[in-house]
Design a protein around this motif. Structure first.
Motif, mmCIF file in Angstrom:
data_model
loop_
_atom_site.group_PDB
_atom_site.id
_atom_site.type_symbol
_atom_site.label_atom_id
_atom_site.label_comp_id
_atom_site.label_asym_id
_atom_site.label_seq_id
_atom_site.Cartn_x
_atom_site.Cartn_y
_atom_site.Cartn_z
ATOM 1 N N PHE A 27 0.430 8.383 12.560
ATOM 2 C CA PHE A 27 0.084 6.891 12.344
ATOM 3 C C PHE A 27 -0.367 6.350 13.717
ATOM 4 C CE2 PHE A 27 1.620 2.887 12.843
ATOM 5 C CZ PHE A 27 0.750 1.963 11.915
ATOM 6 N N ASN B 242 -9.386 0.330 9.498
ATOM 7 C CA ASN B 242 -8.477 1.240 9.249
ATOM 8 C C ASN B 242 -7.172 1.095 10.002
ATOM 9 O OD1 ASN B 242 -8.797 3.829 8.310
ATOM 10 N ND2 ASN B 242 -9.672 4.851 10.263
ATOM 11 N N ASN C 137 -5.493 -1.134 7.523
ATOM 12 C CA ASN C 137 -5.103 -0.499 6.259
ATOM 13 C C ASN C 137 -3.764 0.305 6.446
ATOM 14 O OD1 ASN C 137 -5.626 0.271 3.708
ATOM 15 N ND2 ASN C 137 -7.818 0.737 4.160
ATOM 16 N N LEU C 138 -3.854 1.151 7.521
ATOM 17 C CA LEU C 138 -2.655 2.030 7.930
ATOM 18 C C LEU C 138 -1.235 1.264 8.120
ATOM 19 C CD1 LEU C 138 -4.340 4.580 10.244
ATOM 20 C CD2 LEU C 138 -3.420 4.880 7.977
ATOM 21 N N SER D 102 -0.171 -0.017 4.831
ATOM 22 C CA SER D 102 0.365 1.088 3.805
ATOM 23 C C SER D 102 1.939 1.110 4.422
ATOM 24 C CB SER D 102 -0.210 2.478 4.214
ATOM 25 O OG SER D 102 -1.431 2.292 3.362
ATOM 26 N N ARG D 103 2.120 1.222 5.848
ATOM 27 C CA ARG D 103 3.328 1.228 6.320
ATOM 28 C C ARG D 103 4.267 0.089 6.032
ATOM 29 N NH1 ARG D 103 5.131 3.890 10.659
ATOM 30 N NH2 ARG D 103 6.033 2.343 12.280
ATOM 31 N N ARG E 23 -6.195 -3.178 -0.083
ATOM 32 C CA ARG E 23 -6.497 -1.825 0.630
ATOM 33 C C ARG E 23 -7.847 -1.494 0.042
ATOM 34 N NH1 ARG E 23 -1.523 -1.002 0.729
ATOM 35 N NH2 ARG E 23 -1.321 -0.195 -1.369
ATOM 36 N N GLY F 15 -6.081 7.813 3.755
ATOM 37 C CA GLY F 15 -4.941 6.857 3.982
ATOM 38 C C GLY F 15 -4.639 6.305 2.529
ATOM 39 N N TYR G 93 -1.586 7.227 -0.097
ATOM 40 C CA TYR G 93 -0.599 6.324 -0.467
ATOM 41 C C TYR G 93 -0.511 6.155 -2.065
ATOM 42 C CZ TYR G 93 1.571 1.719 -0.898
ATOM 43 O OH TYR G 93 2.515 0.792 -1.195
#
Lengths: 919, 113
Positions: free
Chosen positions: A98, A376, A379-380, A383-384, A502, A812, A816
């Protein structure tokens, strides 16, 4: 106030180092206090235990008091910040994948933006070295079709008329193109970059010579003139000697006496350049005498007017005035001015057009890349944080404040940006090299570098980036829904609102990538159309060098007194013939030829009429693009003969004049006839005088890219042996000549030897004659397209990066999606769903996002249509080229599919049993 | 039990400095001394005494040393520094001004009534 705060801060910072001692002292001191109090309580008769408890009660919360004390030592937030940073670093180290993806995206984005900014900083955001540059403007003639899209400058004589008629300009000067001229009389003969200017030019821009004076118009004579030289030229050619004033040298044969040296900052005034001078500093200025016969004729269109607006006059007002004057000019001089308008353009715009055309599209591209990188990263991060929602909820319910939770997440995004930004700045050092290559030919391009201002920009950009991608996840994490998060295994089948954000982010990534792809695709398309077709000759193993004669030395060309014509000495032909013979005899030389200007560097133009065809109307004469060649030229260049014959010994000076035309010429002007045997009469247009005899077409040769790699022009080849005895003094094509030498073996191994031999020969024949522009034809072609190629490579790489980042985004989100719905997918599979169905479920989501993104991207691109048409240098490709759209669309969808595939595969491999036990 | 008057805000630092101007004392001693000198009117909140002392230390107005007490225990004694003496002067004159001003307002108000 600020000072107090600073002293206070300093006092606190001082305590940092003594932390453990302070801690110990405080602890012991408080113990002492409590003990004393307990002692007193005992003395009052309480039992020991009670005495101690009472002392504590009286004192209050010991821990709190300690906290209060600590707070006086150092700002607590710095401590918690340090904690958070360490925590963030530990956390990121736990998910290196990540972290790497985010740092990589940000580094590329920040690096690319910094590099482009460094170029803008040097080329566009600079102050022009003139007095009040904002009130300077250039004036260009427009509308007449043969003046080209960008227009041409008006004749000097017309500028003199404007000066009398206008009320908006304080003064108008005229400056010529910066062009190479031959310097003789001091040291090695060689090219020097010269610009003509009217006397008032230096006064007008407000820059005076460092010493000496500027020239006067009347000092421009036929055989002599006074000149002003640049500081760099003075240092190089005169070693900075103070007694340079009064020294003389020859410029194209004209005796030139130095009367002034410009200050170091004044490197030229060069919004436009002649071939061979692109972006290079002017070294010598020579006077224009508006009163001379040459300039009174209203046919010269090579000196650009630079005007100083009167105080308070706007460009728009000046334009209105010039419109009126243009009309008056049209009435007064219908022959030269029919349909000619005048356009007032601020100097800054004229000067920055080249750089702007190159940099603005790039700025857009790198901006998009950074945006995609941010999206990006956001977004990551989302998700985290979603994955850690439980953790945040637990912490929130244990009393962690919202501020603290946010601070922790911002520390994470800050740390990521810090690393991304640092790598980005490292990248940008390399990027500036690329920027220098791309902007080659723009003045000052070699000065592009990273300086304090650029670093400040990078830092500011990084900060903005951190906020951009860190804030949304941070706000979301700080608002955990306690109940929801604490419950296990619920809301695992619906994506709900949280998913939607997202998806939107990914869609926007795809859309932005699409815009970049279209831009890059159009440029690649142009480049292919430019480079792929053959240049029309075989460049392999051909060496070329220029042997251009000085303009009026008396030796080869002699000025005819009272006119502006030159008599061509028979020595010219003799020189060329001898040079060709001796070069052909050199070891390793297969054949040799000569042409005025090698392809693709240009051609002169003459209008023509065809004998026996109806005469064309004066304003509508067809143009032929000519070069003088030696008989051996076509064979040496391996230009194929289509019809008739090449030049040979029959075409002697006394024989009827022959001419060879290109296929385009033949098909355009002789569509239904045999061109061989036809006669054409050429006319040098500025002079508007026909040649004294017609030329007969003896051959048709294959198409050659003579003028740039793009256009196809009707070409005319004249024999260098059959030329008029006198030529117009500004017809400089007639005194230019380049050797083309085909070598027997590899040109690289013989280049040095042959060059030395030719230079030696020329020196023996005439010690004042320079040999310049030595290069292989392969290099000539490569260099010609290199600037454009570099540009395409950069834009293409940016688009590539954008696509990869977008693909990572799709990947990603789908990963998810699959993770979150493992249980649902397991149940579906257990209930008998086919693997294909599951695959479709995931792929459909991916493709839907890609499809919507694509559609938005196309709409965006069409919206940017005008910008692209204006700034992208497109060659035979419309900005709406459907093929390009289709190709890049397909590419984007394929890559998205690829990004879908891995998560989709994982989804089909879900083991129903494991999935059901997932929680 | 009648409520004891609270310490005027901002006066704790001044009282500590004034106490230390006479004689170096440890924290407990300072609390006792203030209470005694004010004839039991002022009670120093012990929870705020130590943070205040830390503040004075950080500013360099007092310094602290570990010494033995009469009863042979290690205690941290605070001494006024030159800077502290200056600070005390400033705070005292400020306080005087405020008191005078308040006094004027009050007496004026009395006359009108």
């Amino acid at each position: 106030m600020a000072r107090e705060w600073l002293t206070e801060a300093w006092l606190r910072v001082r305590t940092l180092g003594k932390r453990s001692r302070l801690e110990r002292d405080l602890e012991e001191e408080l113990q002492f206090h409590l003990a004393k109090r307990a002692e007193k309580n005992r003395a009052l008769g309480l039992p020991a235990d009670d005495a101690q408890a009472a002392a504590r009660r009286r004192f209050g919360n010991v821990t709190l008091v300690k906290e209060d004390c600590r707070e006086t030592w150092i700002f607590t937030w710095t401590e918690t910040l340090w904690q958070d940073l360490r925590y963030a670093a530990r956390n990121l180290a736990k998910s290196p994948g990540f972290a790497a993806v985010v740092i990589f995206s940000l580094a590329l984005g920040i690096g690319a933006n910094t590099a482009v900014f460094s170029a803008m900083n040097t080329l566009l955001l600079r102050a022009l070295p003139y007095e009040h540059p904002e009130t300077l403007a250039t004036v260009w003639s427009t509308q007449k079709p043969d003046l080209g899209a960008d227009g041409l400058p008006p004749p000097v004589a017309e500028v003199a008329d404007w000066k009398k008629q206008n009320h908006v300009f304080a003064d108008i000067a005229a400056v010529g193109m910066t062009m190479p001229a031959t310097l003789t009389g001091i040291g090695e003969p060689g090219p020097v970059l010269v610009q003509s200017a009217t006397q008032n030019f230096f006064d007008l821009v407000g820059v005076q010579p460092a010493f000496g004076r500027v020239f006067r118009a009347e000092e421009s004579q036929e055989q002599s003139q006074t000149v002003v030289i640049s500081n760099a030229f003075w240092r190089r050619r005169f070693e900075g000697a103070p007694h340079v004033l009064g020294k003389a040298f020859r410029l194209d044969g004209v005796v030139s006496t130095v009367v002034g040296v410009m200050p170091p900052g004044f490197t030229g005034f060069a919004p436009w350049y002649g071939s061979g001078a692109e972006g290079k500093p002017t070294e010598v200025w020579r006077p224009i005498d508006p009163g001379s016969a040459r300039y009174l004729k209203r046919s010269d269109r090579w000196n650009m007017p630079v005007a100083r607006l009167k105080p308070g006059v706007t460009v728009r007002q000046a334009q209105a005035e010039m419109d009126v004057i243009a009309l008056a000019m049209e009435q007064a001089y219908p022959e030269s001015n029919k349909g000619v308008g005048e356009k007032v353009i601020p100097l800054e715009d004229t000067l920055s057009k080249d750089a702007g055309d190159k940099l603005y599209p790039l700025l857009g591209a790198v901006g998009f890349v950074l945006l995609i990188g941010c999206v990006n990263a956001a977004n990551l991060m989302l998700s985290r944080t979603e994955g850690r929602r439980k953790e945040y909820s637990v912490r929130a319910s244990l009393g962690a404040s919202r501020r603290r939770l946010m601070q922790q997440l911002l520390a994470e995004s800050g740390l990521l940006t810090l690393m991304g930004g640092s790598f980005g700045i490292l990248l940008s050092f390399w990027g500036t090299r690329l920027m220098r290559a791309i902007t080659q030919g723009v003045p000052d391009a070699e000065n592009i570098r990273i300086n304090g201002r650029v670093l400040l920009f990078a830092a500011g950009l990084s900060l903005l980036t951190a906020l951009l991608f860190g804030l949304a996840p941070a706000i979301r994490a700080a608002r955990p829904d306690l109940n929801d998060a604490m419950r296990e295994g619920e809301s695992r089948t619906s994506t709900g609102k949280r998913g939607r954000a997202r998806y939107l982010l990914v869609i926007s990534e795809v859309a932005l990538a699409m815009v970049l792809l279209v831009g890059a695709g159009l440029m690649i398309n142009s480049l292919l159309r430019m480079v792929l077709p053959s240049p029309g000759f075989d460049p392999a193993n051909v060496l070329t060098m220029a042997v251009n004669f000085p303009e009026t030395e008396g030796k080869y060309l002699e000025k005819i007194p009272g006119t502006d014509r030159n008599k061509v000495s028979p020595k010219v032909t003799a020189f060329h013939q001898q040079l060709l013979e001796r070069t052909a005899a050199l070891p390793g030389v297969e054949s040799v030829g000569m042409i005025s200007v090698i392809p693709p560097l240009g051609a002169g133009n003459k209008s023509f009429s065809i004998l026996g065809h109806p005469a064309p109307s004066p304003g509508d004469r067809p143009m032929g693009y000519f070069n003088e060649v030696s008989p051996g030229y076509f064979r040496t260049m391996r230009i194929p003969l289509r019809k008739g014959r090449y030049f040979d010994e029959r075409d002697a000076p006394s024989a009827p004049w022959a001419v060879i035309i290109s296929e385009t010429f033949a098909s355009r002007y002789f569509p239904n006839e045999d061109p061989i045997g036809q006669q054409i009469l050429l006319r040098y247009e500025p002079e508007q005088v026909d040649e004294d005899r017609p030329r007969q077409i003896v051959g048709v040769v294959g198409e050659v890219k003579q003028i740039g790699m793009g256009g196809i022009h009707p070409l005319v080849y004249e024999s260098f042996l059959q030329q008029p005895k006198t030529i117009q003094s500004d017809a400089y094509f007639d005194r230019m000549g380049s050797l083309v030498i085909r070598t027997i073996s590899d040109v690289r191994t013989q280049e040095a030897d042959i060059t030395m031999s030719v230079k030696q020969m020329v020196k023996e024949m005439d010690p004042d004659q320079p040999v310049t522009d030595v290069s292989t034809m392969d290099d000539v072609l490569a260099k010609f397209a290199s600037g454009y190629k570099n540009y395409v490579v950069v834009l293409g790489s940016l688009a590539g990066i954008a696509v990869v980042l977008a693909a990572i985004g799709v990947y990603g989100v789908l990963s998810y999606f699959v993770n979150q719905r493992t249980r649902e997918l397991g149940i579906r599979l257990a209930l008998g769903a086919q693997r294909g169905d599951v695959l479709m479920l995931v792929a459909k989501l991916g493709l839907t996002m890609a499809g919507i993104g694509l559609a938005i991207g196309v709409a965006l691109t069409l919206g940017l249509n005008r910008f692209m048409a204006e700034h992208l240098w497109l060659f035979r490709v419309k900005p709406t080229d459907p093929a390009t759209y289709a190709a890049v669309g397909l590419l984007l969808v394929s890559i998205t599919l690829l990004a879908c595939y891995i998560p989709a595969r994982r989804a089909t491999n879900v083991d129903p049993m494991t999935a059901l036990r997932h929680e | 039990m009648p409520k004891k008057p609270e310490l005027l805000p901002g006066t704790l630092d001044m009282l500590i400095l004034k106490t230390l101007a006479r004689i170096p004392l440890h924290g407990y001693g300072i609390a006792l001394s203030i209470k005694r000198l004010s004839s039991d009117v002022l009670t120093v909140e012990e929870g705020s005494l130590y943070p205040a002392l830390q503040r004075l230390l950080v500013h360099g107005w007092v310094k602290a040393e570990w010494k033995m007490t009469e009863t042979n225990r290690r205690a941290r004694f605070y001494t006024l520094t030159a800077a502290g003496r200056k600070q005390l002067g400033a705070e005292l004159s400020q306080f005087e001004q405020m008191i005078t001003a308040i006094g004027r307002v009050l007496s004026d108000a009395n006359e009108e009534v």
